[in-house]
Scaffold this motif. Structure first.
Motif, PDB file in Angstrom:
ATOM      1  N   GLU A 269       0.835  -1.210   0.000  1.00  0.00           N
ATOM      2  CA  GLU A 269       0.000   0.000   0.000  1.00  0.00           C
ATOM      3  C   GLU A 269       0.869   1.259   0.000  1.00  0.00           C
ATOM      4  O   GLU A 269       0.592   2.223  -0.725  1.00  0.00           O
ATOM      5  CB  GLU A 269      -0.916  -0.005   1.225  1.00  0.00           C
ATOM      6  N   LYS A 270       1.919   1.247   0.805  1.00  0.00           N
ATOM      7  CA  LYS A 270       2.831   2.382   0.857  1.00  0.00           C
ATOM      8  C   LYS A 270       3.521   2.576  -0.499  1.00  0.00           C
ATOM      9  O   LYS A 270       3.570   3.698  -1.027  1.00  0.00           O
ATOM     10  CB  LYS A 270       3.881   2.155   1.953  1.00  0.00           C
ATOM     11  N   ALA A 271       4.047   1.505  -1.060  1.00  0.00           N
ATOM     12  CA  ALA A 271       4.790   1.599  -2.314  1.00  0.00           C
ATOM     13  C   ALA A 271       3.901   2.061  -3.466  1.00  0.00           C
ATOM     14  O   ALA A 271       4.323   2.862  -4.310  1.00  0.00           O
ATOM     15  CB  ALA A 271       5.419   0.242  -2.636  1.00  0.00           C
ATOM     16  N   ARG A 272       2.674   1.576  -3.501  1.00  0.00           N
ATOM     17  CA  ARG A 272       1.784   1.924  -4.612  1.00  0.00           C
ATOM     18  C   ARG A 272       1.322   3.382  -4.556  1.00  0.00           C
ATOM     19  O   ARG A 272       0.808   3.907  -5.542  1.00  0.00           O
ATOM     20  CB  ARG A 272       0.584   0.987  -4.629  1.00  0.00           C
ATOM     21  N   SER A 273       1.526   4.012  -3.426  1.00  0.00           N
ATOM     22  CA  SER A 273       1.148   5.429  -3.317  1.00  0.00           C
ATOM     23  C   SER A 273       2.253   6.371  -3.804  1.00  0.00           C
ATOM     24  O   SER A 273       2.052   7.580  -3.854  1.00  0.00           O
ATOM     25  CB  SER A 273       0.829   5.763  -1.850  1.00  0.00           C
ATOM     26  N   LEU A 274       3.402   5.810  -4.173  1.00  0.00           N
ATOM     27  CA  LEU A 274       4.566   6.631  -4.524  1.00  0.00           C
ATOM     28  C   LEU A 274       4.651   6.823  -6.037  1.00  0.00           C
ATOM     29  O   LEU A 274       4.602   5.843  -6.791  1.00  0.00           O
ATOM     30  CB  LEU A 274       5.840   5.967  -3.993  1.00  0.00           C
ATOM     31  N   PRO A 275       4.798   8.055  -6.495  1.00  0.00           N
ATOM     32  CA  PRO A 275       4.744   8.338  -7.938  1.00  0.00           C
ATOM     33  C   PRO A 275       5.943   7.839  -8.728  1.00  0.00           C
ATOM     34  O   PRO A 275       5.850   7.629  -9.935  1.00  0.00           O
ATOM     35  CB  PRO A 275       4.663   9.872  -7.987  1.00  0.00           C
ATOM     36  N   ASN A 276       7.080   7.656  -8.076  1.00  0.00           N
ATOM     37  CA  ASN A 276       8.300   7.274  -8.791  1.00  0.00           C
ATOM     38  C   ASN A 276       8.494   5.762  -8.884  1.00  0.00           C
ATOM     39  O   ASN A 276       9.562   5.301  -9.280  1.00  0.00           O
ATOM     40  CB  ASN A 276       9.533   7.876  -8.096  1.00  0.00           C
ATOM     41  N   LEU A 277       7.489   5.017  -8.515  1.00  0.00           N
ATOM     42  CA  LEU A 277       7.630   3.565  -8.432  1.00  0.00           C
ATOM     43  C   LEU A 277       6.573   2.875  -9.301  1.00  0.00           C
ATOM     44  O   LEU A 277       5.379   3.090  -9.142  1.00  0.00           O
ATOM     45  CB  LEU A 277       7.479   3.123  -6.973  1.00  0.00           C
ATOM     46  N   GLU A 278       7.027   2.033 -10.226  1.00  0.00           N
ATOM     47  CA  GLU A 278       6.130   1.288 -11.105  1.00  0.00           C
ATOM     48  C   GLU A 278       6.209  -0.207 -10.804  1.00  0.00           C
ATOM     49  O   GLU A 278       7.300  -0.775 -10.733  1.00  0.00           O
ATOM     50  CB  GLU A 278       6.495   1.524 -12.574  1.00  0.00           C
ATOM     51  N   PHE A 279       5.060  -0.845 -10.633  1.00  0.00           N
ATOM     52  CA  PHE A 279       4.970  -2.294 -10.460  1.00  0.00           C
ATOM     53  C   PHE A 279       4.616  -2.953 -11.790  1.00  0.00           C
ATOM     54  O   PHE A 279       3.802  -2.426 -12.554  1.00  0.00           O
ATOM     55  CB  PHE A 279       3.850  -2.654  -9.474  1.00  0.00           C
ATOM     56  N   ARG A 280       5.189  -4.136 -12.035  1.00  0.00           N
ATOM     57  CA  ARG A 280       4.749  -4.968 -13.154  1.00  0.00           C
ATOM     58  C   ARG A 280       4.663  -6.414 -12.671  1.00  0.00           C
ATOM     59  O   ARG A 280       5.658  -6.975 -12.200  1.00  0.00           O
ATOM     60  CB  ARG A 280       5.717  -4.895 -14.337  1.00  0.00           C
ATOM     61  N   THR A 281       3.497  -6.996 -12.779  1.00  0.00           N
ATOM     62  CA  THR A 281       3.308  -8.381 -12.365  1.00  0.00           C
ATOM     63  C   THR A 281       3.544  -9.331 -13.532  1.00  0.00           C
ATOM     64  O   THR A 281       3.537  -8.919 -14.700  1.00  0.00           O
ATOM     65  CB  THR A 281       1.892  -8.595 -11.814  1.00  0.00           C
ATOM     66  N   GLU A 282       3.781 -10.598 -13.206  1.00  0.00           N
ATOM     67  CA  GLU A 282       3.980 -11.672 -14.189  1.00  0.00           C
ATOM     68  C   GLU A 282       5.129 -11.365 -15.150  1.00  0.00           C
ATOM     69  O   GLU A 282       5.023 -11.564 -16.361  1.00  0.00           O
ATOM     70  CB  GLU A 282       2.691 -11.952 -14.947  1.00  0.00           C
ATOM     71  N   GLN A 283       6.233 -10.890 -14.558  1.00  0.00           N
ATOM     72  CA  GLN A 283       7.447 -10.605 -15.324  1.00  0.00           C
ATOM     73  C   GLN A 283       8.569 -11.504 -14.795  1.00  0.00           C
ATOM     74  O   GLN A 283       8.928 -11.428 -13.622  1.00  0.00           O
ATOM     75  CB  GLN A 283       7.851  -9.134 -15.183  1.00  0.00           C
TER      76      GLN A 283
END
Length: 521
Positions: free
Chosen positions: A138-152
Motif C-alpha cells: 500500500e505504501k509503495a503503490r502510493s509513490l509516484p516514482n515507483l512502477e509495479f509490473r506483475t507476471e514478469q
C-alpha cells in the motif's frame, strides 16, 4: 527496443519493497514481480519479526542468540548492525500501519521462538508476513516514482565491460521478451526451497536471483547452509503449509506417532532448540521408524487461546479435517530458508559493479550457518532500507549508462512439443536433492547428487538453447544451477556446522571459513 530506467528491482517481498520505497526518492524505480503480489516468502512468514527495542530492551541478548544459532559463521559486525538498526525500521512500519498484537495493558504481546532465550518476536497472530506485506505494498503503490509490473520473469542479467547494466525479461502475459537497461539492478528474488521435494516455500522460490548472479560472475557463499524447518504440515493436499515455530514457542510438543515425546534428551531447550537440531531429530525418528511424519501437539492448551493466537494454522488445518484444538498435527521437516546466497554487504553490494542483492537471495553474514527464527524479515527490512539509500546516494547524479547492449534475439527456436521433459526433470532434481543433499549428508550421497544434477544440467542447457523460452524452462534452468551450487558447496565443507551435517565429518573443524564459489561452469 531497449527500455531504460534509473533503477531496476527484481522481486517484491519485504526486501524488494523496502529497497524500492527508499530508492524511489532518488529516481524512477521499476519493480518486477514474477507472479502476483502475494507470491513471495514474505507472505508466508507466519511467526513474526525478531527485534530488540523499547519493547524488549535486549539488544545484546538478541545479538548473542543470533551468533549462537549461526554456529560461529556469522559476521558479528553485520549482526550488531542489523539488530541495532531494527528498532527504527520497526517503528517506521508501525507508523505506516502494521498493527502488531498487544496485550490488554497496551504492551506488545511478544512471542518466543527456537533459539531465542527470551520473548522478543513481534507478530500479528501467525500471519505476520502477510500483514507487513499488505502495508508495504500500500505504501509503495502510493509513490509516484515507483512502477509495479506483475507476471514478469527475469531470464538473465546483462553484463557489459564487467558491469551489470540491466536484464532480459519475459512478459508472461504476452510471452514477449524485452530488454531493460538500468543504472543499478537489485535482486530481491528470495530463496530456493523448490529445489527440494518438501518445502515450506511457494512455487516461485526457485533460486532465480542466485542463479542469474552466478551466471554473471558474482561470488556465491555458503550455499550448503540450507535451513530445514522442522514442522511443515504433512498431508497429500497441503503442498507446502508451514506450521509456525511460534506454536512450539507457546508450548507445543513433538511426539512420535506412538505418542512418545523425543526432544527431552536431545537438547536443553527441547522443542525450542535451533531448527537444525530439531530437524535432524525428526529425520532420525522417521528413518528409524519408517513413519512418514511425527506429531506436533498443542491440543492441551485452551481452545479459545489457540484460535486467537494461531488463526492461520487453525483454519488451514481445518481444511484438511485437522482440528488443532483437539488433534495433534502431522508434520515433517521441509526446506525453509537459504542461509547462503549472493555474497553481499548490508547495503546490498555484490562483487559485480552495478549489481545489488538483498534478502534471502544473499549471504550478508547475518545468519551464518543457521538462521535464528524470525530474523529473516528483520534482515529484509534493514538491508532493504540500507540498499535503497546507498544506491540512491551513489547513483543519483550518475547518467544512465550509454554502453551499447544487445536486444534479446531468438535464433530459430521453436515451440517445444515435449513439455514432459521439463516436468520429469523438475521432479528428478527435487527428489535427488531431497534424498542425497538435504538434512543429513555424506560424501557418497553428494557424489550421487553431483552426477545426476550434472547430467540434468547439460540436458536442460541444450534444451534451453533450442526451444522457445517459457517461465517453466527458466525456473528449471535456475533450479539446476542452484542445485549444483548447493552440492558443490556441501562437498567443499569437510565438517558439520549449523544446518550442514555430514556423516563423514560429524564434528566442527578448528578453522572457521566461508565456502565461496566463483563461476566455473
Amino acid at each position: 527496443m531497449i527500455e531504460k530506467i534509473d533503477f531496476l528491482i527484481i522481486g517484491a517481498g519485504i526486501s524488494g519493497l523496502s529497497t524500492a520505497i527508499e530508492l524511489q526518492k532518488f529516481g524512477k524505480v521499476l519493480l518486477l514481480l514474477k507472479s502476483g503480489y502475494e507470491d513471495s516468502n514474505t507472505f508466508y512468514a507466519a511467526g513474526g519479526i525478531a527485534s530488540s527495542g523499547p519493547w524488549s530492551k535486549d539488544y545484546e541478548g538478541h545479538i548473542q542468540d543470533t551468533l549462537i544459532a549461526g554456529d560461529d559463521l556469522c559476521d558479528k559486525d553485520v549482526v550488531e548492525f542489523v539488530v541495532n538498526h531494527g528498532t527504527e525500521r520497526l517503528q517506521q512500519l508501525i507508523e505506516w500501519g502494521v498493527n502488531f498484537d498487544k496485550k490488554s495493558n497496551g504492551d506488545f504481546d511478544l512471542g518466543q521462538e527456537g533459539g531465542h532465550h527470551t520473548r522478543r518476536v513481534l507478530h500479528t497472530g501467525d500471519l505476520t508476513g502477510s500483514s507487513i506485506l499488505e502495508v508495504l505494498i500500500e505504501k509503495a503503490r502510493s509513490l509516484p516514482n515507483l512502477e509495479f509490473r506483475t507476471e514478469q520473469v527475469a531470464i538473465n542479467l546483462i553484463e557489459k565491460k564487467g558491469k551489470c547494466v540491466g536484464a532480459y525479461v519475459l512478459n508472461n502475459k504476452n510471452q514477449k521478451i524485452y530488454t531493460i537497461q538500468a543504472k543499478a539492478t537489485v535482486l530481491a528474488t528470495g530463496g530456493c526451497g523448490k529445489v527440494y521435494l518438501y518445502t515450506s516455500n511457494p512455487d516461485v522460490a526457485s533460486g532465480d536471483g542466485i542463479a542469474m548472479a552466478w551466471r554473471i560472475g558474482a561470488e556465491i557463499s555458503n550455499m550448503e547452509m540450507i535451513q530445514f524447518h522442522p514442522t511443515c504440515l504433512y498431508h497429500p493436499l497441503a503442498k507446502n503449509f508451514l506450521v509456525s515455530e511460534a506454536l512450539r514457542g507457546e508450548g507445543a510438543i513433538l511426539k512420535t506417532i506412538q505418542g512418545d515425546r523425543f526432544m527431552d534428551g536431545i537438547h536443553p531447550q527441547k522443542e525450542l532448540a535451533p531448527r537444525d537440531i530439531v530437524s535432524r531429530a525428526i529425520d532420525k525418528i522417521l528413518k528409524e521408524t519408517g513413519d512418514d511424519y511425527v506429531y506436533l501437539d498443542i491440543s492441551f492448551k485452551d481452545p479459545k487461546y489457540i484460535k486467537k493466537r494461531f488463526p492461520g494454522t487453525y483454519h488451514k488445518a481445518k481444511e484438511f479435517n485437522i482440528d488443532i484444538t483437539t488433534d495433534p498435527i502431522p508434520v515433517v521437516p521441509a526446506a525453509h530458508y537459504c542461509c547462503g546466497g549472493i555474497k553481499a554487504s548490508v547495503e546490498g553490494k555484490t562483487s559485480v559493479p552495478g549489481l545489488f542483492a538483498v534478502g534471502e537471495s544473499t549471504y550478508t553474514g547475518l545468519h551464518g550457518a543457521n538462521r535464528l527464527a524470525s530474523n529473516s524479515l528483520l534482515e529484509g527490512l534493514v538491508c532493504g532500507y540500507e540498499c535503497g539509500n546507498y544506491i540512491g546516494q551513489t547513483y543519483k547524479n550518475m547518467p544512465l549508462c550509454e554502453l551499447e547492449i544487445n536486444e534479446w534475439i531468438s535464433h530459430n527456436v521453436e515451440d517445444s512439443k515435449e513439455a514432459f521433459v521439463i516436468t520429469s526433470n523438475w521432479q528428478e532434481i527435487r527428489a535427488t536433492m531431497q534424498y542425497y543433499a538435504s538434512i543429513i549428508r555424506s560424501d557418497s550421497y553428494l557424489l550421487r547428487a553431483r552426477h545426476r544434477i550434472t547430467l540434468l544440467h547439460d540436458e536442460v542447457n541444450s534444451y534451453y538453447w533450442n526451444f522457445k523460452i517459457t517461465s517453466d524452462l527458466i525456473e528449471l534452468r535456475n533450479l539446476l544451477t542452484v542445485a549444483r551450487l548447493i552440492v558443490e558447496s556441501a562437498m567443499a565443507r569437510k565438517e558439520s556446522r549449523g544446518s550442514h551435517y555430514t556423516l563423514d565429518y560429524p564434528t566442527k573443524a578448528d578453522v572457521v571459513r566461508n565456502t565461496t564459489l566463483k563461476r566455473y561452469w
